[in-house]
Design a protein around this motif. Structure first.
Motif, PDB file in Angstrom:
ATOM      1  N   MET A  71       0.824  -1.205   0.000  1.00 37.24           N
ATOM      2  CA  MET A  71       0.000   0.000   0.000  1.00 37.24           C
ATOM      3  C   MET A  71       0.857   1.252   0.000  1.00 37.24           C
ATOM      4  O   MET A  71       1.857   1.331   0.705  1.00 37.24           O
ATOM      5  N   ASP A  72       0.440   2.237  -0.766  1.00 36.38           N
ATOM      6  CA  ASP A  72       0.984   3.580  -0.620  1.00 36.38           C
ATOM      7  C   ASP A  72       0.535   4.133   0.726  1.00 36.38           C
ATOM      8  O   ASP A  72      -0.440   3.653   1.331  1.00 36.38           O
ATOM      9  N   ARG A  73       1.214   5.168   1.195  1.00 38.98           N
ATOM     10  CA  ARG A  73       0.864   5.722   2.503  1.00 38.98           C
ATOM     11  C   ARG A  73      -0.573   6.250   2.567  1.00 38.98           C
ATOM     12  O   ARG A  73      -1.218   6.154   3.604  1.00 38.98           O
ATOM     13  N   PHE A  74      -1.079   6.795   1.448  1.00 42.27           N
ATOM     14  CA  PHE A  74      -2.447   7.321   1.511  1.00 42.27           C
ATOM     15  C   PHE A  74      -3.450   6.200   1.782  1.00 42.27           C
ATOM     16  O   PHE A  74      -4.464   6.420   2.459  1.00 42.27           O
ATOM     17  N   THR A  75      -3.165   5.005   1.297  1.00 48.59           N
ATOM     18  CA  THR A  75      -4.043   3.869   1.557  1.00 48.59           C
ATOM     19  C   THR A  75      -3.872   3.372   2.989  1.00 48.59           C
ATOM     20  O   THR A  75      -4.851   3.021   3.654  1.00 48.59           O
ATOM     21  N   GLN A  76      -2.641   3.346   3.470  1.00 49.51           N
ATOM     22  CA  GLN A  76      -2.416   2.973   4.878  1.00 49.51           C
ATOM     23  C   GLN A  76      -3.194   3.898   5.809  1.00 49.51           C
ATOM     24  O   GLN A  76      -3.842   3.443   6.760  1.00 49.51           O
ATOM     25  N   TYR A  77      -3.133   5.194   5.538  1.00 51.13           N
ATOM     26  CA  TYR A  77      -3.869   6.152   6.377  1.00 51.13           C
ATOM     27  C   TYR A  77      -5.372   5.859   6.345  1.00 51.13           C
ATOM     28  O   TYR A  77      -6.056   5.927   7.377  1.00 51.13           O
ATOM     29  N   ALA A  78      -5.883   5.561   5.155  1.00 56.92           N
ATOM     30  CA  ALA A  78      -7.319   5.312   5.017  1.00 56.92           C
ATOM     31  C   ALA A  78      -7.742   4.054   5.765  1.00 56.92           C
ATOM     32  O   ALA A  78      -8.777   4.044   6.447  1.00 56.92           O
ATOM     33  N   VAL A  79      -6.972   2.994   5.637  1.00 60.48           N
ATOM     34  CA  VAL A  79      -7.313   1.742   6.326  1.00 60.48           C
ATOM     35  C   VAL A  79      -7.298   1.958   7.839  1.00 60.48           C
ATOM     36  O   VAL A  79      -8.185   1.470   8.560  1.00 60.48           O
ATOM     37  N   ASP A 223      -5.607  36.050   7.202  1.00 59.13           N
ATOM     38  CA  ASP A 223      -4.696  37.094   7.653  1.00 59.13           C
ATOM     39  C   ASP A 223      -4.193  37.884   6.439  1.00 59.13           C
ATOM     40  O   ASP A 223      -3.968  37.318   5.361  1.00 59.13           O
ATOM     41  N   ALA A 224      -3.984  39.171   6.609  1.00 61.66           N
ATOM     42  CA  ALA A 224      -3.555  40.015   5.495  1.00 61.66           C
ATOM     43  C   ALA A 224      -2.201  39.594   4.938  1.00 61.66           C
ATOM     44  O   ALA A 224      -1.898  39.861   3.765  1.00 61.66           O
ATOM     45  N   ASN A 225      -1.377  38.925   5.736  1.00 65.77           N
ATOM     46  CA  ASN A 225      -0.032  38.547   5.304  1.00 65.77           C
ATOM     47  C   ASN A 225       0.077  37.106   4.809  1.00 65.77           C
ATOM     48  O   ASN A 225       1.183  36.597   4.645  1.00 65.77           O
ATOM     49  N   ARG A 226      -1.042  36.469   4.562  1.00 64.78           N
ATOM     50  CA  ARG A 226      -1.020  35.090   4.035  1.00 64.78           C
ATOM     51  C   ARG A 226      -0.355  35.081   2.655  1.00 64.78           C
ATOM     52  O   ARG A 226      -0.493  36.028   1.877  1.00 64.78           O
ATOM     53  N   ASP A 227       0.352  33.992   2.357  1.00 61.01           N
ATOM     54  CA  ASP A 227       1.058  33.957   1.071  1.00 61.01           C
ATOM     55  C   ASP A 227       0.972  32.596   0.388  1.00 61.01           C
ATOM     56  O   ASP A 227       1.710  32.334  -0.562  1.00 61.01           O
ATOM     57  N   GLY A 228       0.097  31.728   0.838  1.00 66.41           N
ATOM     58  CA  GLY A 228      -0.033  30.420   0.197  1.00 66.41           C
ATOM     59  C   GLY A 228      -0.379  29.350   1.218  1.00 66.41           C
ATOM     60  O   GLY A 228      -0.330  29.583   2.421  1.00 66.41           O
ATOM     61  N   PHE A 229      -0.729  28.164   0.716  1.00 68.41           N
ATOM     62  CA  PHE A 229      -1.098  27.102   1.647  1.00 68.41           C
ATOM     63  C   PHE A 229       0.106  26.252   2.034  1.00 68.41           C
ATOM     64  O   PHE A 229       1.153  26.297   1.402  1.00 68.41           O
ATOM     65  N   VAL A 230      -0.072  25.499   3.102  1.00 66.28           N
ATOM     66  CA  VAL A 230       0.948  24.578   3.598  1.00 66.28           C
ATOM     67  C   VAL A 230       0.467  23.154   3.344  1.00 66.28           C
ATOM     68  O   VAL A 230      -0.657  22.796   3.697  1.00 66.28           O
ATOM     69  N   MET A 231       1.292  22.339   2.725  1.00 66.89           N
ATOM     70  CA  MET A 231       0.912  20.967   2.409  1.00 66.89           C
ATOM     71  C   MET A 231       0.755  20.143   3.684  1.00 66.89           C
ATOM     72  O   MET A 231       1.584  20.194   4.600  1.00 66.89           O
ATOM     73  N   GLY A 232      -0.343  19.383   3.731  1.00 68.60           N
ATOM     74  CA  GLY A 232      -0.580  18.467   4.832  1.00 68.60           C
ATOM     75  C   GLY A 232      -0.918  17.085   4.322  1.00 68.60           C
ATOM     76  O   GLY A 232      -1.106  16.869   3.118  1.00 68.60           O
ATOM     77  N   GLU A 233      -1.008  16.128   5.232  1.00 65.87           N
ATOM     78  CA  GLU A 233      -1.321  14.751   4.852  1.00 65.87           C
ATOM     79  C   GLU A 233      -2.152  14.100   5.950  1.00 65.87           C
ATOM     80  O   GLU A 233      -2.189  14.561   7.087  1.00 65.87           O
ATOM     81  N   GLY A 234      -2.829  12.988   5.584  1.00 66.46           N
ATOM     82  CA  GLY A 234      -3.617  12.259   6.569  1.00 66.46           C
ATOM     83  C   GLY A 234      -4.909  11.731   5.979  1.00 66.46           C
ATOM     84  O   GLY A 234      -5.074  11.659   4.758  1.00 66.46           O
ATOM     85  N   ALA A 235      -5.839  11.361   6.871  1.00 61.81           N
ATOM     86  CA  ALA A 235      -7.128  10.823   6.444  1.00 61.81           C
ATOM     87  C   ALA A 235      -8.179  11.181   7.470  1.00 61.81           C
ATOM     88  O   ALA A 235      -7.911  11.212   8.678  1.00 61.81           O
TER      89      ALA A 235
END
Length: 413
Positions: A71-79, A223-235
């Motif tokens: 399993m890839d990690r995304f599948t491990q998280y889902a299980v 926030d007025a100083n936001r400049d982009g999103f931060v990558m996250g992971e999980g399920a």
């Protein structure tokens, strides 16, 4: 014949703020920051330096080592999250009900880590050394497939891929499966493991990611100083059940899911439609589907990615839908603590929305320091607050112009 009522009876989560439901919720309420320095790939190779990574996750707690390797990690998280959710629901799946229990789990980009590793193997050593499990490890539907296999659920089995709207679309689609009578229970949500070399490269190249190296400033929705999103992971996975089915077996009920709206922007592959009009239509459809009026909504778990356009346009969409009532809403972006889990975001955020209703607590938007004149609603800055929540919505908006909204309501028999 009226619509079948659908309730939430189980929750399971793997996230940057905790790998159990109790831990994740306690951390969300306390304003714990799950964003940390990037370690899963070499941060020196990218302008983005932080991420919402999963820590202390051992797949062998949930499956055999041999199965985990396939399993890839995304599948491990889902299980893992599915097992938690079903256990939380105290739902037994056996021959008597297996064909009435379905699975609908999405992933935005599937097994990117597997794809990259196997491509490197192919380039160095040829096709004969590519794993025979390459394709079933990589494809996005395998989270749903493996959860079905592990739990023995033989009902509707499907996977939604709508970028960052994936988790919410999946829950909404599963809700409709039960509502129309095609299943009595569904295991649903999203799973993602996107912190890989090429994912980081792609999102960096299109300038979507925050380049702020400070974990305490990088993910700062609204926030007025936001400049982009931060990558996250999980399920984040939920067990949805038809009301009478849940009551008959004495299940605890977290909340009722009552509405779902999904729209397309027909505008741009990455940018939201001007004024957030697609998101506004999704919210209107979901509220109408739930038989509610806009003024009956108390809380919004916003998509709130911490990108300049999204937060501005989502705010505009909320104002369009709610009018004067927008000023009375409690709003928060839990992405300020988890980062953006892409296809899993809607699943994790649905869990937080359900718990907000059940616990009468509004999660905060942390890292909020500098108000933005174009984002002028109550985003619950920095500290959670007590509030009676009778009805709430969760928004997800994805690349490709996908917009999805689900509505939960406090359960009343």
């Amino acid at each position: 014949m009226g619509k079948r009522r659908v309730v939430v009876t189980g929750l399971g989560i793997i996230s940057p703020v905790g790998n159990t439901l109790a831990e994740a919720w306690a951390n969300i309420l306390s304003g714990y920051n799950g964003v940390k320095p990037l370690t899963r790939v070499n941060a020196d190779d990218y302008p983005a330096k932080v991420a919402g990574e999963i820590t202390d996750f051992n797949p062998e707690q949930y499956m055999d080592k041999k199965d985990a390797r396939k399993m890839d990690r995304f599948t491990q998280y889902a299980v893992a999250a599915a097992q938690m959710a079903v256990e939380d629901a105290n739902l037994t799946i056996n021959e008597s009900n297996a064909d009435r229990v379905g699975v609908w789990i999405g992933s935005g980009i599937g097994g990117m880590e597997t794809f990259e590793k196997q491509f490197q193997t192919f380039m160095k050593r040829g096709y004969r050394r590519v794993s025979p499990f390459f394709v079933p490890m990589m494809i996005p539907d395998m989270a749903a497939g493996q959860v079905s296999i592990f739990l023995g659920a033989k009902g509707v089995n499907s996977c939604t891929v709508t970028a960052c709207a994936t988790g919410t679309n999946s829950i909404g689609d599963a809700f409709k499966v039960i509502q129309r009578g095609d299943a009595d229970a569904m295991i649903t949500g999203g799973s993602e493991a996107p912190i890989t070399q090429m994912s980081m490269a792609g999102f960096s190249a299109n300038t979507a990611l925050s380049t702020n190296p400070d974990p305490n400033q990088a993910s700062r929705p609204f926030d007025a100083n936001r400049d982009g999103f931060v990558m996250g992971e999980g399920a984040g996975l939920l067990v949805l059940e038809e009301l009478e089915h849940a009551q008959k077996r004495g299940a605890k009920i977290y909340a009722e899911i009552v509405g779902y709206g999904a729209t397309g922007d027909a505008h741009h592959i990455t940018a939201p439609a001007p004024g957030g009009e697609g998101g506004a239509r999704a919210m209107n459809l979901a509220i109408e589907d739930g038989g509610l009026k806009p003024e009956e909504i108390d809380y919004i778990n916003a998509h709130g990615t911490s990108t300049p356009y999204n937060d501005k346009f989502e705010t505009m969409a909320i104002k369009q839908v709610f009018g004067d009532h927008a000023q009375n809403l409690s709003i928060s972006s839990t992405k300020s603590m988890t980062g953006h889990l892409l296809g899993a975001a809607g699943g994790v955020e649905a869990i937080f929305t359900v718990l907000a209703i059940q616990k009468s607590m509004v999660p905060p938007t942390i890292h909020y320091e500098t108000p933005d004149a174009e984002c002028d609603l109550d985003y619950t800055p920095n500290e959670s607050k007590k509030r009676e929540i009778n009805a709430a919505i969760s928004n997800s908006l994805g690349f490709g112009g996908h917009n999805a909204t689900i509505v939960f309501r406090k359960f009343k028999a």
